[in-house]
Design an enzyme around this catalytic site. Structure first.
Site, PDB file in Angstrom:
ATOM      1  CD  GLU A 127      -2.661  -1.202   2.675  1.00  0.00           C
ATOM      2  OE1 GLU A 127      -4.150  -1.424   2.081  1.00  0.00           O
ATOM      3  OE2 GLU A 127      -2.609  -1.190   3.457  1.00  0.00           O
ATOM      4  CD  GLU A 147      -4.594  -7.034   3.767  1.00  0.00           C
ATOM      5  OE1 GLU A 147      -3.398  -5.716   3.434  1.00  0.00           O
ATOM      6  OE2 GLU A 147      -4.389  -7.239   2.603  1.00  0.00           O
TER       7      GLU A 147
END
Length: 273
Positions: A127, A147
């Site tokens: 990210e 995730e």
């Protein structure tokens, strides 16, 4: 500088002249370059508190008068395996709500930011890299948003930025299946700028830093903001904004210098004015 002071009460140089938890900062004014180096090898796990400090460092480097280009890299064979998982359970909702804002600091920074990725570039490591302007991957790089394995989704812009870059089908492949993508595949899909042999990662980043330093800092700042702001704009609005920015740069000293250097067949010397 005392630990109790904020960046607003000090100069960028003073703020950066300290020890940071989980990373170091190197500023080379002779090359107008700053490096933020993740420093928890072998996996360079990024703690929750580290994200806010990284934001503050990007803001300080953005204000540093002698820095033109910022490089985000890491010690060892992995960029980052992601965040401190236990930290998510311990963090307050208010803290968690600020994660995306902190991770977006490279994108808000007016100066060019380069991410140098090798090995694991997972979770918040990816990210952060996606929020940079350029991603240089080594052939050892492995990108993932894992995730789903934790019963979660990316929370700091990972799926949103990826979808803009590679489309909905490939984003679902990476997010919903928690699939890893190699550096070469990331290049083929278009979310990294270059993929190079591992031994050439540093030299490729060095060359890009020097390339970016050749251009007008004013034109670079303008181009970055324009492209970022136009990401969600209708085509007609984007074209109009481009025209306004072009018109403003025409009156700059850097543009005059560029034109005179072109006709004089000499290198331009840009001063950001």
């Amino acid at each position: 500088m005392t630990r109790g002071k904020t960046m607003n009460q000090t100069t960028p140089e003073q703020f950066l002249d300290k020890e940071f938890d989980g990373f170091t900062v190197e500023v080379d004014t002779s090359r107008e370059r700053a490096d933020i180096i993740l420093g928890r090898p072998p996996y360079n796990v990024i703690a929750m508190s580290q994200r806010e400090t990284l934001r503050q460092v990007f803001e300080a480097l953005d204000a540093h008068p002698d820095v033109r280009v910022i490089v985000l890299r890491a010690q060892g064979e992995h960029f980052s395996s992601g965040g401190d998982i236990k930290g998510f359970l311990e963090a307050s909702p208010e803290h968690v709500s600020k994660l995306a804002w902190n991770v977006a600091a490279p994108e808000r920074c007016s100066k060019p930011v380069i991410a140098a990725n090798r090995g694991y570039t997972f979770g918040v490591g990816l990210e952060l890299s996606l929020a940079c302007d350029f991603r240089i991957a080594s052939e050892t790089a492995r990108y993932a948003l894992p995730e789903q394995n934790l019963g979660q989704i990316p929370g700091s812009g990972g799926s949103a930025r990826l979808q803009k870059m590679i489309g909905i089908a490939r984003t679902k492949h990476m997010v919903m299946r928690a699939k890893r993508v190699s550096g070469q595949q990331a290049y083929d899909w278009g979310f990294v700028t270059e993929c190079v042999p591992d031994a050439e990662l540093e030299s490729t980043v060095d060359a890009l830093v020097d390339e970016l330093r050749r251009f007008s800092p004013l034109a670079q700042r303008t181009a970055k903001k324009l492209i970022n702001d136009n990401e969600d704009a209708p085509l007609k609005v984007a074209i109009e904004m481009e025209g306004h920015c072009y018109s403003r740069l025409r009156s700059s000293a850097d543009f005059r210098e560029g034109v005179e250097a072109f006709h004089g067949k000499r290198p331009a010397i840009f001063r950001g004015e």
